[in-house]
Design a protein around this motif. Sequence first.
Motif, PDB file in Angstrom:
ATOM      1  N   SER A 153       0.842  -1.199   0.000  1.00  0.00           N
ATOM      2  CA  SER A 153       0.000   0.000   0.000  1.00  0.00           C
ATOM      3  C   SER A 153       0.876   1.248   0.000  1.00  0.00           C
ATOM      4  CB  SER A 153      -0.905  -0.001   1.243  1.00  0.00           C
ATOM      5  OG  SER A 153      -0.147   0.338   2.392  1.00  0.00           O
ATOM      6  N   SER A 154       0.235   2.385  -0.191  1.00  0.00           N
ATOM      7  CA  SER A 154       0.964   3.654  -0.181  1.00  0.00           C
ATOM      8  C   SER A 154       1.584   3.939   1.182  1.00  0.00           C
ATOM      9  CB  SER A 154       0.042   4.806  -0.587  1.00  0.00           C
ATOM     10  OG  SER A 154      -1.018   4.922   0.339  1.00  0.00           O
ATOM     11  N   ARG A 155       1.100   3.266   2.221  1.00  0.00           N
ATOM     12  CA  ARG A 155       1.670   3.406   3.572  1.00  0.00           C
ATOM     13  C   ARG A 155       2.727   2.351   3.853  1.00  0.00           C
ATOM     14  NH1 ARG A 155      -2.853   3.527   7.770  1.00  0.00           N
ATOM     15  NH2 ARG A 155      -1.025   3.832   9.080  1.00  0.00           N
ATOM     16  N   GLY A 156       3.045   1.508   2.855  1.00  0.00           N
ATOM     17  CA  GLY A 156       4.079   0.493   3.023  1.00  0.00           C
ATOM     18  C   GLY A 156       3.589  -0.806   3.632  1.00  0.00           C
ATOM     19  N   GLN A 157       2.295  -0.988   3.751  1.00  0.00           N
ATOM     20  CA  GLN A 157       1.740  -2.197   4.344  1.00  0.00           C
ATOM     21  C   GLN A 157       1.490  -3.253   3.283  1.00  0.00           C
ATOM     22  OE1 GLN A 157      -1.684  -0.250   6.030  1.00  0.00           O
ATOM     23  NE2 GLN A 157      -0.775  -0.331   8.072  1.00  0.00           N
ATOM     24  N   MET A 158       1.634  -4.521   3.694  1.00  0.00           N
ATOM     25  CA  MET A 158       1.286  -5.646   2.830  1.00  0.00           C
ATOM     26  C   MET A 158       0.783  -6.776   3.704  1.00  0.00           C
ATOM     27  SD  MET A 158       4.980  -6.976   1.632  1.00  0.00           S
ATOM     28  CE  MET A 158       6.351  -6.855   2.712  1.00  0.00           C
ATOM     29  N   SER A 159       0.107  -7.724   3.086  1.00  0.00           N
ATOM     30  CA  SER A 159      -0.433  -8.865   3.813  1.00  0.00           C
ATOM     31  C   SER A 159       0.399 -10.095   3.536  1.00  0.00           C
ATOM     32  CB  SER A 159      -1.877  -9.137   3.385  1.00  0.00           C
ATOM     33  OG  SER A 159      -2.701  -8.057   3.745  1.00  0.00           O
ATOM     34  N   LEU A 160       0.685 -10.843   4.586  1.00  0.00           N
ATOM     35  CA  LEU A 160       1.377 -12.118   4.446  1.00  0.00           C
ATOM     36  C   LEU A 160       0.346 -13.142   3.966  1.00  0.00           C
ATOM     37  CD1 LEU A 160       4.147 -13.443   5.007  1.00  0.00           C
ATOM     38  CD2 LEU A 160       3.279 -14.026   7.266  1.00  0.00           C
ATOM     39  N   VAL A 175      14.203  -8.840  -0.374  1.00  0.00           N
ATOM     40  CA  VAL A 175      13.955  -8.791   1.063  1.00  0.00           C
ATOM     41  C   VAL A 175      13.426 -10.158   1.467  1.00  0.00           C
ATOM     42  CG1 VAL A 175      12.552  -7.772   2.898  1.00  0.00           C
ATOM     43  CG2 VAL A 175      13.478  -6.320   1.095  1.00  0.00           C
ATOM     44  N   LEU A 176      14.070 -10.777   2.442  1.00  0.00           N
ATOM     45  CA  LEU A 176      13.605 -12.052   2.987  1.00  0.00           C
ATOM     46  C   LEU A 176      12.731 -11.772   4.196  1.00  0.00           C
ATOM     47  CD1 LEU A 176      16.982 -14.005   2.958  1.00  0.00           C
ATOM     48  CD2 LEU A 176      15.162 -14.105   1.266  1.00  0.00           C
ATOM     49  N   ILE A 177      11.606 -12.450   4.284  1.00  0.00           N
ATOM     50  CA  ILE A 177      10.709 -12.333   5.431  1.00  0.00           C
ATOM     51  C   ILE A 177      10.797 -13.642   6.197  1.00  0.00           C
ATOM     52  CG2 ILE A 177       8.321 -12.019   6.187  1.00  0.00           C
ATOM     53  CD1 ILE A 177       7.862 -10.430   3.602  1.00  0.00           C
ATOM     54  N   VAL A 178      11.030 -13.543   7.511  1.00  0.00           N
ATOM     55  CA  VAL A 178      11.242 -14.738   8.325  1.00  0.00           C
ATOM     56  C   VAL A 178      10.323 -14.715   9.538  1.00  0.00           C
ATOM     57  CG1 VAL A 178      13.624 -15.083   7.593  1.00  0.00           C
ATOM     58  CG2 VAL A 178      13.159 -13.634   9.537  1.00  0.00           C
ATOM     59  N   PRO A 179       9.772 -15.883   9.910  1.00  0.00           N
ATOM     60  CA  PRO A 179       8.918 -15.942  11.091  1.00  0.00           C
ATOM     61  C   PRO A 179       9.743 -15.763  12.357  1.00  0.00           C
ATOM     62  CG  PRO A 179       9.319 -18.149  10.263  1.00  0.00           C
ATOM     63  CD  PRO A 179       9.938 -17.185   9.289  1.00  0.00           C
ATOM     64  N   GLY A 180       9.126 -15.160  13.359  1.00  0.00           N
ATOM     65  CA  GLY A 180       9.764 -15.061  14.663  1.00  0.00           C
ATOM     66  C   GLY A 180      10.723 -13.903  14.819  1.00  0.00           C
TER      67      GLY A 180
END
Length: 80
Positions: A10-17, A42-47
């Motif tokens: 989004s324009s606010r930098g939000q995204m859904s996993l 960019v890597l997204i990692v749990p925890g």
Amino acid sequence: MSSAGDLKVSSRGQMSLPAEARHRWGLNEGGRVGFLDIGGAVLIVPGGVEPLRREILDLVSESEWEAARTGFGDPDLANE
């Protein structure tokens, strides 16, 4: 198990996993994720990032650490 896809930011930098990742990582009610910017991705990692950092450090043997500390045979790298 792996998957790939596109996410909209989004324009606010939000995204859904994606739901598949939320379910697999136990984040159905929300939770912490970390990110690692590696330049072109960019890597997204749990925890969060700290568990990932510990896991990566645990994979490096003492002899590999020693080689890195000594510059992999290049004295100039040892000072970097």
